[in-house]
Motif scaffolding. Sequence first.
Motif, PDB file in Angstrom:
ATOM      1  N   ASP A   1       0.748  -1.310   0.065  1.00  0.00           N
ATOM      2  CA  ASP A   1      -0.032   0.061  -0.072  1.00  0.00           C
ATOM      3  C   ASP A   1       1.010   1.349  -0.029  1.00  0.00           C
ATOM      4  O   ASP A   1       1.457   1.605   1.140  1.00  0.00           O
ATOM      5  CB  ASP A   1      -0.887  -0.054   1.156  1.00  0.00           C
ATOM      6  CG  ASP A   1      -1.931   1.105   1.419  1.00  0.00           C
ATOM      7  OD1 ASP A   1      -1.706   2.274   0.458  1.00  0.00           O
ATOM      8  OD2 ASP A   1      -2.751   1.125   2.401  1.00  0.00           O
ATOM      9  N   ASP A   2       1.018   1.833  -1.217  1.00  0.00           N
ATOM     10  CA  ASP A   2       2.014   2.984  -1.339  1.00  0.00           C
ATOM     11  C   ASP A   2       1.281   4.197  -1.367  1.00  0.00           C
ATOM     12  O   ASP A   2       1.946   5.428  -1.461  1.00  0.00           O
ATOM     13  CB  ASP A   2       3.033   2.672  -2.447  1.00  0.00           C
ATOM     14  CG  ASP A   2       2.168   2.673  -3.858  1.00  0.00           C
ATOM     15  OD1 ASP A   2       0.647   2.746  -3.725  1.00  0.00           O
ATOM     16  OD2 ASP A   2       2.940   2.661  -4.860  1.00  0.00           O
ATOM     17  N   VAL A   3       0.013   4.243  -0.937  1.00  0.00           N
ATOM     18  CA  VAL A   3      -0.785   5.318  -0.904  1.00  0.00           C
ATOM     19  C   VAL A   3      -1.229   6.015   0.458  1.00  0.00           C
ATOM     20  O   VAL A   3      -1.697   6.932   0.569  1.00  0.00           O
ATOM     21  CB  VAL A   3      -1.905   5.355  -2.021  1.00  0.00           C
ATOM     22  CG1 VAL A   3      -1.454   5.098  -3.406  1.00  0.00           C
ATOM     23  CG2 VAL A   3      -3.150   4.381  -1.522  1.00  0.00           C
ATOM     24  N   SER A   4      -1.217   5.060   1.459  1.00  0.00           N
ATOM     25  CA  SER A   4      -1.546   5.498   2.799  1.00  0.00           C
ATOM     26  C   SER A   4      -0.793   6.413   3.193  1.00  0.00           C
ATOM     27  O   SER A   4       0.357   6.733   3.091  1.00  0.00           O
ATOM     28  CB  SER A   4      -1.568   3.970   3.627  1.00  0.00           C
ATOM     29  OG  SER A   4      -2.646   3.443   3.181  1.00  0.00           O
ATOM     30  N   VAL A   5      -1.415   7.785   3.938  1.00  0.00           N
ATOM     31  CA  VAL A   5      -0.878   8.563   4.617  1.00  0.00           C
ATOM     32  C   VAL A   5      -1.122   8.775   5.989  1.00  0.00           C
ATOM     33  O   VAL A   5      -0.349   9.356   6.814  1.00  0.00           O
ATOM     34  CB  VAL A   5      -0.970   9.882   3.954  1.00  0.00           C
ATOM     35  CG1 VAL A   5      -0.473   9.871   2.471  1.00  0.00           C
ATOM     36  CG2 VAL A   5      -2.556  10.266   4.059  1.00  0.00           C
ATOM     37  N   ASP A   6      -2.079   7.993   6.644  1.00  0.00           N
ATOM     38  CA  ASP A   6      -2.558   7.888   7.918  1.00  0.00           C
ATOM     39  C   ASP A   6      -1.363   6.856   8.399  1.00  0.00           C
ATOM     40  O   ASP A   6      -1.580   5.712   8.347  1.00  0.00           O
ATOM     41  CB  ASP A   6      -4.037   7.328   8.259  1.00  0.00           C
ATOM     42  CG  ASP A   6      -4.257   7.441   9.624  1.00  0.00           C
ATOM     43  OD1 ASP A   6      -3.560   7.628  10.114  1.00  0.00           O
ATOM     44  OD2 ASP A   6      -5.772   7.301   9.702  1.00  0.00           O
ATOM     45  N   PRO A   7      -0.742   7.328   9.358  1.00  0.00           N
ATOM     46  CA  PRO A   7       0.333   6.505  10.044  1.00  0.00           C
ATOM     47  C   PRO A   7      -0.354   5.260  10.994  1.00  0.00           C
ATOM     48  O   PRO A   7       0.319   4.294  11.214  1.00  0.00           O
ATOM     49  CB  PRO A   7       1.212   7.332  10.780  1.00  0.00           C
ATOM     50  CG  PRO A   7       0.387   8.786  11.115  1.00  0.00           C
ATOM     51  CD  PRO A   7      -0.522   8.859  10.197  1.00  0.00           C
ATOM     52  N   ARG A   8      -1.819   5.574  11.493  1.00  0.00           N
ATOM     53  CA  ARG A   8      -2.267   4.421  12.303  1.00  0.00           C
ATOM     54  C   ARG A   8      -2.494   3.178  11.393  1.00  0.00           C
ATOM     55  O   ARG A   8      -2.387   2.084  12.128  1.00  0.00           O
ATOM     56  CB  ARG A   8      -3.719   5.095  12.624  1.00  0.00           C
ATOM     57  CG  ARG A   8      -3.446   6.162  13.908  1.00  0.00           C
ATOM     58  CD  ARG A   8      -4.742   6.552  14.237  1.00  0.00           C
ATOM     59  NE  ARG A   8      -5.265   7.360  12.829  1.00  0.00           N
ATOM     60  CZ  ARG A   8      -6.581   8.101  12.787  1.00  0.00           C
ATOM     61  NH1 ARG A   8      -7.213   8.320  14.079  1.00  0.00           N
ATOM     62  NH2 ARG A   8      -6.899   8.724  11.852  1.00  0.00           N
ATOM     63  N   SER A   9      -2.329   3.262  10.206  1.00  0.00           N
ATOM     64  CA  SER A   9      -2.816   2.015   9.343  1.00  0.00           C
ATOM     65  C   SER A   9      -1.640   1.220   9.219  1.00  0.00           C
ATOM     66  O   SER A   9      -1.643  -0.172   9.240  1.00  0.00           O
ATOM     67  CB  SER A   9      -3.064   2.666   7.808  1.00  0.00           C
ATOM     68  OG  SER A   9      -2.116   3.451   7.309  1.00  0.00           O
ATOM     69  N   PHE A  10      -0.237   1.757   9.319  1.00  0.00           N
ATOM     70  CA  PHE A  10       0.893   0.968   9.303  1.00  0.00           C
ATOM     71  C   PHE A  10       1.374   0.776  10.635  1.00  0.00           C
ATOM     72  O   PHE A  10       2.106  -0.285  10.774  1.00  0.00           O
ATOM     73  CB  PHE A  10       1.783   1.159   8.233  1.00  0.00           C
ATOM     74  CG  PHE A  10       2.324   2.875   8.135  1.00  0.00           C
ATOM     75  CD1 PHE A  10       3.220   3.326   9.154  1.00  0.00           C
ATOM     76  CD2 PHE A  10       1.599   3.645   7.466  1.00  0.00           C
ATOM     77  CE1 PHE A  10       3.611   4.627   9.336  1.00  0.00           C
ATOM     78  CE2 PHE A  10       2.075   5.015   7.531  1.00  0.00           C
ATOM     79  CZ  PHE A  10       3.099   5.542   8.448  1.00  0.00           C
TER      80      PHE A  10
END
Length: 278
Positions: free
Chosen positions: A247-256
Motif C-alpha cells: 500500500d504505497d498511498v496510505s498517509v495515515d500512520p495509524r494504518s501501518f
Amino acid sequence: MPVVSSHDLFSQAMAEKRSIAAFNVITLEHAEGIVAGAEEAKLPVILQLSENAIRYHGSPTAIARATAAVAVSSSVDVALHLDHITDVAIMHLAPELDFSSVMFDASRYDYADNVELTRQAVRWGARNGIWIEAELGEVGGKDGAHAPGVRTDPQEAAEFVRATGVDALAVAVGSSHAMTSKDASLDHALISVLQEALDVPLVLHGSSGVPDEEITQAASEGMVKINIGTALNVAYSGAIRSFLQVDDVSVDPRSFLRVGRDAIAEAVARYLKVVAGR
C-alpha cells in the motif's frame, strides 16, 4: 492492574525457578505491543526504557509516563525498568515515574570506579525502594563484555557483587547487543558456574541474537532476566515495510503503525513462551 515492583517479580521468579523476559520500549506502539503479547501469553513481563530511547524522545517523562500508563492497563503483571542508565539524574527520576528498578551502567569506567559508582547507586536505590542491576565491563554493540569471545570471570563477578551490594548482575556469556541474526552461541557451562558463584539474579543482555533453544536452556540454568530489544525492532520495521510496499498511498500512520504494533505483540508472545520453556 497496578504496576508490580521488580523486586516482587524477581523474588517470585527465583522462588519458582523461572525467568522473566524484559523487552525494550522505544515508541508507544512498542509498549502497547509488548503488553498485548504478554496478555496473549498470559505471562508477566518487564517493560524497560533505555537511556538512548529516553533521549530520543527529548524528555525522560514523556515516554516513561506513557509506558507506565500502558502497564497499568494490563491484565498481567508488569514491572517497569530503566535500562543502561549512565546519567544519575535520569536514574533519580525512577520513583516518581513508577519505575521500580534501574540498570545503572558504569561499565565504561575502570573496575574501581565502576564499583564505587555502582555502590552509590545501590545505596540510593535502597533509600528509595529501587532495585539496582549493574554489569562488569561494557555490554553489547561495543567492544566490551558482550563482544564475541569475552566472558565474565566468576571470581571477579562475585567480588563485584560483594563490594557493591547490587541486586542483579548482567553477565557476558556469549550474547551481544543489536544482533539481527540468531547465531550467538552461549557459554552454558559458564552460566552454571556463575549461578553457583553469585547469590543475585543473572541477567542476559543481547538475547535477540540467541537461538530460541539456547534462551530456553539459559533460563533453565539460572539466567533470571532475559533482555530482548532488537528482535522487536526487526518485527516492527519489517511489518511496516511490507505494508508500505503493498500500500504505497496510505498517509495515515495509524494504518501501518497498527501493523507494526501487532508484529511486536506476536514476537513478544512467542519469546515469552520460549523463555518459559513452553
